[in-house]
Structure formats: C-alpha cells, structure tokens
Design a protein around this motif. Sequence first.
Motif, PDB file in Angstrom:
ATOM      1  N   TRP A   1      33.337  27.982  34.386  1.00 54.89           N
ATOM      2  CA  TRP A   1      34.372  28.274  35.375  1.00 54.89           C
ATOM      3  C   TRP A   1      34.727  29.759  35.372  1.00 54.89           C
ATOM      4  O   TRP A   1      34.969  30.349  36.431  1.00 54.89           O
ATOM      5  CB  TRP A   1      35.614  27.430  35.131  1.00 54.89           C
ATOM      6  CG  TRP A   1      36.764  27.854  36.001  1.00 54.89           C
ATOM      7  CD1 TRP A   1      37.957  28.372  35.613  1.00 54.89           C
ATOM      8  CD2 TRP A   1      36.800  27.825  37.435  1.00 54.89           C
ATOM      9  NE1 TRP A   1      38.737  28.670  36.709  1.00 54.89           N
ATOM     10  CE2 TRP A   1      38.043  28.352  37.838  1.00 54.89           C
ATOM     11  CE3 TRP A   1      35.887  27.421  38.410  1.00 54.89           C
ATOM     12  CZ2 TRP A   1      38.416  28.472  39.168  1.00 54.89           C
ATOM     13  CZ3 TRP A   1      36.249  27.546  39.755  1.00 54.89           C
ATOM     14  CH2 TRP A   1      37.500  28.059  40.126  1.00 54.89           C
TER      15      TRP A   1
ATOM     16  N   SER B   1      34.598  31.956  38.648  1.00 55.99           N
ATOM     17  CA  SER B   1      35.777  32.675  39.130  1.00 55.99           C
ATOM     18  C   SER B   1      35.510  34.177  39.217  1.00 55.99           C
ATOM     19  O   SER B   1      36.035  34.865  40.102  1.00 55.99           O
ATOM     20  CB  SER B   1      36.987  32.389  38.231  1.00 55.99           C
ATOM     21  OG  SER B   1      36.761  32.811  36.899  1.00 55.99           O
ATOM     22  N   THR B   2      34.647  34.686  38.329  1.00 59.42           N
ATOM     23  CA  THR B   2      34.299  36.109  38.380  1.00 59.42           C
ATOM     24  C   THR B   2      33.517  36.447  39.641  1.00 59.42           C
ATOM     25  O   THR B   2      33.824  37.432  40.333  1.00 59.42           O
ATOM     26  CB  THR B   2      33.490  36.499  37.130  1.00 59.42           C
ATOM     27  OG1 THR B   2      34.288  36.312  35.960  1.00 59.42           O
ATOM     28  CG2 THR B   2      33.048  37.957  37.200  1.00 59.42           C
TER      29      THR B   2
ATOM     30  N   LEU C   1      33.467  34.723  42.374  1.00 56.23           N
ATOM     31  CA  LEU C   1      34.364  34.512  43.513  1.00 56.23           C
ATOM     32  C   LEU C   1      35.298  35.716  43.703  1.00 56.23           C
ATOM     33  O   LEU C   1      35.556  36.141  44.842  1.00 56.23           O
ATOM     34  CB  LEU C   1      35.177  33.240  43.307  1.00 56.23           C
ATOM     35  CG  LEU C   1      34.508  31.923  43.688  1.00 56.23           C
ATOM     36  CD1 LEU C   1      35.340  30.737  43.218  1.00 56.23           C
ATOM     37  CD2 LEU C   1      34.263  31.836  45.194  1.00 56.23           C
ATOM     38  N   THR C   2      35.798  36.241  42.604  1.00 59.80           N
ATOM     39  CA  THR C   2      36.680  37.406  42.693  1.00 59.80           C
ATOM     40  C   THR C   2      35.953  38.601  43.298  1.00 59.80           C
ATOM     41  O   THR C   2      36.500  39.327  44.145  1.00 59.80           O
ATOM     42  CB  THR C   2      37.228  37.776  41.309  1.00 59.80           C
ATOM     43  OG1 THR C   2      37.994  36.666  40.795  1.00 59.80           O
ATOM     44  CG2 THR C   2      38.115  39.002  41.366  1.00 59.80           C
TER      45      THR C   2
ATOM     46  N   LEU D   1      39.419  24.128  41.414  1.00 57.74           N
ATOM     47  CA  LEU D   1      39.961  24.731  42.631  1.00 57.74           C
ATOM     48  C   LEU D   1      41.206  24.003  43.138  1.00 57.74           C
ATOM     49  O   LEU D   1      42.134  24.621  43.657  1.00 57.74           O
ATOM     50  CB  LEU D   1      38.893  24.729  43.727  1.00 57.74           C
ATOM     51  CG  LEU D   1      37.677  25.644  43.513  1.00 57.74           C
ATOM     52  CD1 LEU D   1      36.615  25.345  44.557  1.00 57.74           C
ATOM     53  CD2 LEU D   1      38.079  27.113  43.560  1.00 57.74           C
TER      54      LEU D   1
ATOM     55  N   GLN E   1      42.991  33.174  39.987  1.00 57.09           N
ATOM     56  CA  GLN E   1      41.742  33.368  39.243  1.00 57.09           C
ATOM     57  C   GLN E   1      40.588  33.838  40.114  1.00 57.09           C
ATOM     58  O   GLN E   1      39.648  34.456  39.615  1.00 57.09           O
ATOM     59  CB  GLN E   1      41.359  32.053  38.546  1.00 57.09           C
ATOM     60  CG  GLN E   1      42.324  31.628  37.450  1.00 57.09           C
ATOM     61  CD  GLN E   1      42.007  30.229  36.921  1.00 57.09           C
ATOM     62  OE1 GLN E   1      41.572  29.360  37.668  1.00 57.09           O
ATOM     63  NE2 GLN E   1      42.244  30.017  35.642  1.00 57.09           N
ATOM     64  N   THR E   2      40.632  33.521  41.409  1.00 53.09           N
ATOM     65  CA  THR E   2      39.472  33.756  42.266  1.00 53.09           C
ATOM     66  C   THR E   2      39.721  34.697  43.435  1.00 53.09           C
ATOM     67  O   THR E   2      38.761  35.214  44.021  1.00 53.09           O
ATOM     68  CB  THR E   2      38.973  32.426  42.850  1.00 53.09           C
ATOM     69  OG1 THR E   2      39.995  31.894  43.727  1.00 53.09           O
ATOM     70  CG2 THR E   2      38.677  31.416  41.755  1.00 53.09           C
TER      71      THR E   2
END
Length: 497
Positions: A52, A56-57, A59-60, A166, A228-229
């Motif tokens: 995850w 999330s990385t 996605l960011t 999510l 996070q994202t």
Amino acid sequence: MKHCFVGIDVGLTAAKAAAFDETGRELRTYSAPNPRIAVAADRQEVDMNALWETVSTVLTRLTTWLESEGWVPRAVGATGHGNGLYLVDEALQPVRRAIASNDSRAEGIVAGIAPADRESMQVVTGSVPWAGQPGVLLRWIQDHEPESLNQTRWVLSCKDWLATQLTGAPSADFSDASACGLVSLADRDYEPRVFDMLGLPRARMSLLPPLAASDSVVGEITGVAAAQTGLPVGIPVVAGCMDCVASPLGAGSVNETDVTIIVGTWAINSVVVPAGSPPPNVTLNALLPDKAVMLAQEVAPTSAASIEWFSSLMSTLSVDAITPRHLLDAAADVPAGADGLLFLPFIHGAPEHLGASGSLLGAKGSHGYREIARAVAEGITQYHRVQLQKLCSSGAVVSDEPWTLAGGGAKNPLWAQMFADIIGHPVRRQLGTELGARGVASLAAAGVGANLGDWRTDPDPKLVVHPGVDRQPYREQAARFDAVLAAMGPVWTRVQA
C-alpha cells in the motif's frame, strides 16, 4: 475543469497509477517495483502495508502531476493480480503477509483432491483447482496457521486490499471471485461446494466480502486515503477487477471470439465467450461487467517472469545490470530454434503441471548466454502456443482476425514476430498504453455514468505481424516441446512426491 479517471494496476512485478481523460487517452503513468518476497523456493509473499505504501507513493506522484496540469480525478478503480490470498482482521489490518498467486506451497492439497471433484467444480465454477487459488491457500492456512485463520475477518484479493485502503470498507467483484474458482457461473454467487471439496467449513464463507459488478461504486475516497494519495476526498471508487480481465478490457477485446495474448509476469491467453452456457474446459473462466459474455482463459506464471529470472541471474555475473531487453537483443543474433536448446518456462510452476520446474534441455559446451536467451524467449512463446491451442480445442470459438498481443511480447519486434511464427496466426501489437490501468479506469468511468464511446479505438493494421520464414522450424520445435512436456509430467510428479 478538466476531468480524468484514475486506474491503479498492481501486478506481481510493479505497481502503476495512470490517469486517462474522458476519451480514454492516457495522460500520465507512474510505476514502482512491488515488495514481493521469495520466502522459500515454493513461497512468494507480499508485505501488504509495504504494498500500500508503494501504491500510495505512485498515486501521490500522479495526483501531484495532475494538479499541476489542471486535471481533477472524477473516479478511481484498482486492478491487481488475481488469486493469491490477502487476509485482514476486523480492523481491516493485515493478519500476515499476503501470499502471491505464483506461490506453490499448496500443491499437495491440490494433488489430494479427487478427480471427480475437480471435474465437478470445473463445470460449476469454470476453474480447475490449483495451488495459487485463495480457497486452496485458505485450506493451507487452516492446516498450518490456524491462529492466522482465527484472526481473519475478511479474505481479500490484491485489488480488494487496495479498494479497502481507499474506502475503508471490504469489497469484492465477480471477475476476481469467479476467476478464483469461488463462484457458480450459473448462479453468480459464491459456491458452497468449493468449500466442501477443499475440506473447509461452510461457515468460513462468511469471510468472503459481498460481490459487486466490476463497475459498481463500492465506496468513496476517505480522508485518510486522500491524505496518503492526493486523491480528492469523496470521489467514487468502483469494485474493479482482476488484471487478467482489466487488460483485455483496456485493449478493447470485449466482443465474442476476440482473442488477447498478454505477455506479463503471467501468461494470459483469453477469448471472449458467451455466458450462460457450459464453460469451456480451460484453467479459468471470468465473469465480465457485460453479463452476456465472459472470458475463457489459460493462464500460468510462465511468461515474462522467466525472462526477468534469467536477466537477474545474468546480472549477478556482470558488473553492469542485464535487463530483459539486453537478453532479447542478444537473442536476435541466434537463428530460430536456439541451436537445439529447449526451455520449459516453469520456474514458478503452472496450474496444470504439479511439481513442474524450469528446465533447460539440450545444453552443449558451445552454447552461451545468447543461445540460452533465445531458448528462454522461445520456450515462453511455445507454452503460450500450448495454452492457445487448448483454448481453441476447448469449445470456445476464436476469431479469424489478428489476435491482440500485449505486454513484453508486443513491445519487442523480435518477440512479436516469434509469437506470430510459433502460434501460426497473425498478431496485432498493442503499444503505447497501460492496458490494465486503462481497463479499470474505463470501469471507473462507467461507474459514474461517463460515455465510453470515445474509449473504443480502431486497430492499426500497420501493427499486424504475420507468420514468416521461421514458421517451419518452429513447427518442428513445437513437436519436440510437446513431446518433452508430456515426458516430464511423470518426472515432476515423482520429484514432487
């Protein structure tokens, strides 16, 4: 305001986050390696929290770029490797590391299933029992880690774990559950007899999340997930689908008889067939958002994983890293047939061959890494041929038009030609987009009522590759490959025992 749709694609090798505009055009993709761990020779696991964090990385990075370019995500969906086992507790926290789909620790359980039960479940669920299925792995957990099972509240797939992170709620979809052999294709619901066959109490079916259509909204981005994202709080999240389904959707292979060949970590060979009739006798059948059709598939962890394995092996002997592209470039200097070398691409086993392992036959002192590289690529492709021939003889009707070729086999011209020559059918290379992410992003778009008419693309005839001058030597190699494969079956069974 410019709206887009986000697709997350987590395979066994990499995690990707991609955005597509309202016409299905890819805007940007970011990726990172997955934290998969080889615990033992037969055990492949995934740290769920680390996975995850990786997702999330990426996605960011994606949402940061989207914001800088004025794009606003409207909905999101996730796809991931099918099968395997992701266990979470009541608080939706991991109970243990996830077990990946190319894990073979449970082959003994599969070997103990009565042949009549195997045949019965194949007719009902459309899938044959094999070691990487969640039901089979759940039985292994029951036998070897009962404490883990006692802590478990939900049994998830890879993409279900991502959707849970999510939205803060468990979910499942018909594509994953059916392709995992857990669903009656006729009833479109979990099948209790699967649990009976595996020696699991029916009460354990309460661990399975409620089923939804792949394009159904199952929740919204929570405040925690947004932090996070970078995804906007409250945008819809659809149930998503397994990657074996997302990639054909992304390629546009959604009409009856359409064939898709995907050269990823797994070999994925699919044909669209009518739903509601007896399923073709193949490894798995997966339900689609369109209830009129489903995907009949022959799949195995026998494709680009072998190229990656060999490049990793060669890199340990070289100062410079050897990539899969280097090996395919080296293979170009070797004539078809690899000077008699034959590679069986079972370094992670295969559903149909208990105990199978990667095997190189015909090695001579004159052979070097170029010949081996050629043999590895040819062996992978020959087993795709075996799987495609099984699809064609299973009762499924396949198209006479060029078949879609995606993944590493499409991106490398040498390998694409090899595919056309070995399977004896024209292939159309699918280039320039992340098919899995595109497929699940289209589900996200459908989930919020977007018009998908512009997502359909006309195939480019210039990307069609026809069988060429190496067709005959590959016919001869195919006969040898099939003979060796048949002969090795008893050997692998004896070694496994």
